[in-house]
Design a protein around this motif. Sequence first.
Motif, short mmCIF file in Angstrom:
data_model
loop_
_atom_site.label_atom_id
_atom_site.label_comp_id
_atom_site.label_asym_id
_atom_site.label_seq_id
_atom_site.Cartn_x
_atom_site.Cartn_y
_atom_site.Cartn_z
N CYS A 102 -7.46 1.47 -4.99
CA CYS A 102 -6.59 0.64 -4.50
C CYS A 102 -7.08 -0.44 -3.75
O CYS A 102 -8.10 -0.49 -3.16
CB CYS A 102 -5.67 1.51 -3.56
N GLN A 152 -5.91 -3.47 -0.82
CA GLN A 152 -4.94 -3.75 0.03
C GLN A 152 -5.34 -5.20 0.52
O GLN A 152 -6.48 -5.54 1.10
CB GLN A 152 -5.10 -3.03 1.46
N THR A 160 -4.04 -7.84 3.62
CA THR A 160 -3.01 -7.67 4.87
C THR A 160 -3.60 -8.69 5.89
O THR A 160 -4.65 -9.05 5.74
CB THR A 160 -2.98 -6.14 5.41
N GLU A 174 -5.95 2.26 7.74
CA GLU A 174 -6.18 2.65 6.49
C GLU A 174 -7.79 3.11 6.69
O GLU A 174 -7.90 4.00 5.62
CB GLU A 174 -6.01 1.80 5.61
N ARG A 227 -2.18 -1.98 -6.12
CA ARG A 227 -2.28 -3.30 -5.37
C ARG A 227 -1.15 -3.13 -4.39
O ARG A 227 0.05 -2.98 -4.47
CB ARG A 227 -2.22 -4.46 -6.26
N PHE A 228 -1.64 -3.71 -3.12
CA PHE A 228 -0.72 -3.88 -1.79
C PHE A 228 -0.90 -5.14 -1.29
O PHE A 228 -2.03 -5.50 -0.72
CB PHE A 228 -0.97 -2.60 -0.90
N HIS A 279 0.53 -7.15 2.15
CA HIS A 279 1.47 -6.97 3.29
C HIS A 279 1.04 -7.89 4.50
O HIS A 279 0.09 -8.46 4.43
CB HIS A 279 0.91 -5.65 4.11
N GLY A 320 0.00 0.57 3.15
CA GLY A 320 0.70 0.43 1.70
C GLY A 320 0.09 1.98 1.18
O GLY A 320 0.82 2.42 0.05
N LEU A 321 -1.11 2.44 1.44
CA LEU A 321 -1.58 3.76 0.83
C LEU A 321 -0.75 4.82 1.27
O LEU A 321 -1.12 5.90 0.41
CB LEU A 321 -3.18 3.87 1.05
N SER A 328 2.33 4.06 -1.61
CA SER A 328 1.52 4.42 -3.01
C SER A 328 1.73 5.82 -3.44
O SER A 328 1.79 6.01 -4.75
CB SER A 328 -0.16 4.79 -2.25
#
Length: 631
Positions: free
Chosen positions: A150, A152, A154, A163, A187-188, A190, A231-232, A236
Amino acid sequence: MNKFETLLKEKMSEESFQKLAALKNEKVMDFVGTFAEHCDPKSIYVCDDSEKDTQYVREQALAKGEEHTLANSKQTIHWDGYGDQARDKKNTRFMVYKENMDKMASLNSIEYEEGLSEIMGIAKGIMRGKDAVVLFYSEGPTQSPFTIPCVQFTDSWYVAHSENILYRTAYSHFLNMKDEEKDDFFRFIHSAGELDENGCSVNLQNRRIYMDTQNNIVYSMNAQYAGNSVGLKKHSMRLAINKSGQEGWLCEHMFVMAVVDKKKNRKTYFCGAYPSACGKTSTAMIPGEQIVGDDIAYFRNINGEFRAVNVEFGMFGIIKDVNEQDDPVIFKNLMLNQEVIFSNVLRGKDNKPYWLGMGVDAPDEGRNHFGEWKKGVKDANGKEVGVAHGNARYTMRLDYLDNIDKAGFEAKDGVKVEGVLYGGRDSDITVPVEESPNWKDGILIKAATLESETTSATLGQEGVRTPSPMANMDFVSYPLGSYTMNNIKFGESVKATPKIFSTNYFMRGKDGNFVTSKLAKKVWLHWAEGRIHGEYEAYDTPTGKIPHYEDLKALFKEHLNEDFSKETYDYLFTFRCTKWTDKLERTKAYYKKMDPNTPKEIFDYWDAAIAKINKAKEKYGDLILPGAFKG
């Protein structure tokens, strides 16, 4: 040369850019470059797996006022805005291609192009003037059959810090990806958006959490509460549920734990799914047993075995009612000077955290999610503000816990699961523990029928039963009927299919009180463990198998040093025919509403179960005592 290289070099230090470039991953570069251009942060820091970068994230969360120090120097506190302290279900939506809208209509969806236009409109320039960070993580252990990499991106260093506690860093995993693996990651993106003087998101009317399961990307804007921004976690999970449905494995809202029989020197792994406030964490944390994970599990068929990993490295737990008596292991760790983030609790003048149900007298003033707080203060709606929010949380590493199963926690091939538990909140239908005759029966009769019953204390209306198939409805990301069938197919695909058990800790007596104590769940669990190893006989019921009285009497004495009466046993384990057929009819109605395309074989199975119960009712009466039913 990547088209974003010049832009990224402008916004990154040379060290950060080289970390990104070293991955030799065009998809990562395009993701970071696209949102660097679109969201326009002032700077972007790229993290690897080093302690230096982990420490930098912590320091930035404090320096930017997103977190604050406490009396214990390694602990911090974070406050979300007054209207941002729970999951925003209304604005958490799936972005769905037009041709799939009909089958996803019941799952709070938005047409893909419309959703993308809206979320990108909100995201335009949202990070301007802010420092952003890019981090790499793994769902599950790295370099494992379970691993989902993953990325992130942010502008919240609190989110990044959270996280880092909750997940395994995976920069090295990305660095070592083979070329054929480099496109397959989540993918995230934020942003907390514009912040007020307290560092809290301002534009909550534009809070959106949009999930694109077709392309494995989640957009979260104008959100800070971790359930909306980390996000995770559940974002996710929705991506993984969809991915697992396509690939033939499972992502479930389950704990993973080891039941320990010291006399026989035996360890048996269970997973369990429970709707909110139905006993999930307390089961995973039963004294004397061991925990692998408390929230999300991936299941894979590895060499014919049903194997599970805990997706996470830490826990994001509700802190309300965590006290020394009810949750001694967690409470002890919250008192130690080790890395913990408290959110939406009170910081007293002594710089210590206080929360609801702590079992410790809280001070009359301090700072909390409301701002400067004094006992009796009221909000704009005239409602008295408590010491802490009811959904206040703690974020902590799982390996701090004395009762962690370290071998299972780190096992790259997971642990072999032999039992699966499903439990709801039910005052008058389901017996405390019952074994399913087979996997399919367990999914359709135990898991799909789960309900959570409201109490008058919570909603003002007692006995309202909310359907919660597999305790997962908030996160199921493709049609419910297909999801249920995939659960059945996966369990039947392994050589040694686990046994499925239902549990129910909430049976009430004629006086309206709970029949057993909170600790009785240890007895039901150890009976299930004994059944897996062929140690107990059982009585049949129209829906499964239940314990003999003599076995439970011995287990109550062994594990709790309590007497367990035959009268209590008979009441708890009576089969209630009409109650059960009503429950199955409610399940049928819910599935028809949520997924009109649910396969007919599922409804046929429930109709056959209803017919079986009605036949038993004719022969034995509406209430069937334990041992009376003969099939």
